[in-house]
Scaffold this active site. Structure first.
Site, PDB file in Angstrom:
ATOM      1  N   LYS A  72      -7.729 -13.531  -0.876  1.00 58.18           N
ATOM      2  CA  LYS A  72      -6.184 -14.047  -1.062  1.00 58.18           C
ATOM      3  C   LYS A  72      -6.097 -15.259  -0.448  1.00 58.18           C
ATOM      4  CE  LYS A  72      -4.333  -9.351  -0.762  1.00 58.18           C
ATOM      5  NZ  LYS A  72      -3.497  -8.334   0.195  1.00 58.18           N
ATOM      6  N   TYR A 132       1.426 -15.853  -1.995  1.00 62.29           N
ATOM      7  CA  TYR A 132      -0.119 -15.508  -1.874  1.00 62.29           C
ATOM      8  C   TYR A 132      -0.654 -15.458  -3.205  1.00 62.29           C
ATOM      9  CZ  TYR A 132       0.588 -10.562  -1.781  1.00 62.29           C
ATOM     10  OH  TYR A 132       1.160  -9.235  -1.783  1.00 62.29           O
ATOM     11  N   ASP A 170       2.951   2.358   4.547  1.00 59.96           N
ATOM     12  CA  ASP A 170       2.410   1.774   5.882  1.00 59.96           C
ATOM     13  C   ASP A 170       2.594   2.698   7.097  1.00 59.96           C
ATOM     14  OD1 ASP A 170       1.386  -0.032   4.137  1.00 59.96           O
ATOM     15  OD2 ASP A 170       2.834  -1.664   4.851  1.00 59.96           O
TER      16      ASP A 170
END
Length: 183
Positions: A72, A132, A170
């Site tokens: 990335k 990204y 998450d």
């Protein structure tokens, strides 16, 4: 472009030159030829754009396992965030170690995170955009996560963990101590 090594092998801070005048600036943020000369030879196949409305939004720690592991190249479009990479390459002398770099629209820095690293960030101001490039497509069956505030990692996220704004995924991610790396 200025290319700087970090304490983790392969993780680089890349700062493109900016050419400005009274209208603003121009910056070439990716140039395959220039970066290949600096030792970065990656074929990016996907660009992502993330927006976080609230300060303290944490995304990560994420990875994609082989065969769809991703390199990335991360930068900030608007706002500011702390970008974090953690080495999860089994056998690496820096396994479990991290690098954190503040990326902002103002400083123009980018962070190159190779395959074999966890990646996450926390927004430092409201209305932050993260852009990204990825070297492989998103593959849900290769998607993985580790809890951002795992005590074994010792990362200073610049916020109190209980104030972090997390997705359900998450928030429920396993701790690093329970993680088995696919790399």
């Amino acid at each position: 472009m200025l290319v700087e090594n970090t304490t983790l092998d392969g993780v680089l801070v890349i700062t493109p030159k900016r050419f400005g005048d009274d209208r603003g600036f121009f910056s070439e943020v990716w140039n395959r030829h220039a970066l290949a000369e600096a030792g970065v030879d990656i074929d990016f196949v996907q660009d992502n754009h993330s927006f976080s409305a609230a300060q303290g939004t944490v995304r990560g720690l994420h990875f994609q396992s082989p065969p769809h592991a991703q390199d990335k190249l991360v930068r900030c479009g608007t706002g500011a965030f702390l970008d974090v990479a953690i080495d999860i390459r089994t056998g690496s002398p820096t396994y479990g170690k991290s690098v954190a770099v503040e990326l902002s629209a103002e400083n123009g820095k980018q962070l190159l995170i190779p395959k074999g690293f966890l990646h996450g960030f926390v927004t430092l101001v409201p209305n932050t955009e993260i852009l990204y490039k990825c070297s492989d497509i998103y593959a849900p069956d290769c998607d993985g996560a580790v809890y951002f505030d795992s005590p074994e990692l010792g990362i200073d996220w610049r916020i109190a963990p209980e104030r972090a704004i997390l997705s359900d995924k998450d928030a429920q991610a396993p701790r690093f101590a329970d993680f088995k790396s696919p790399f």
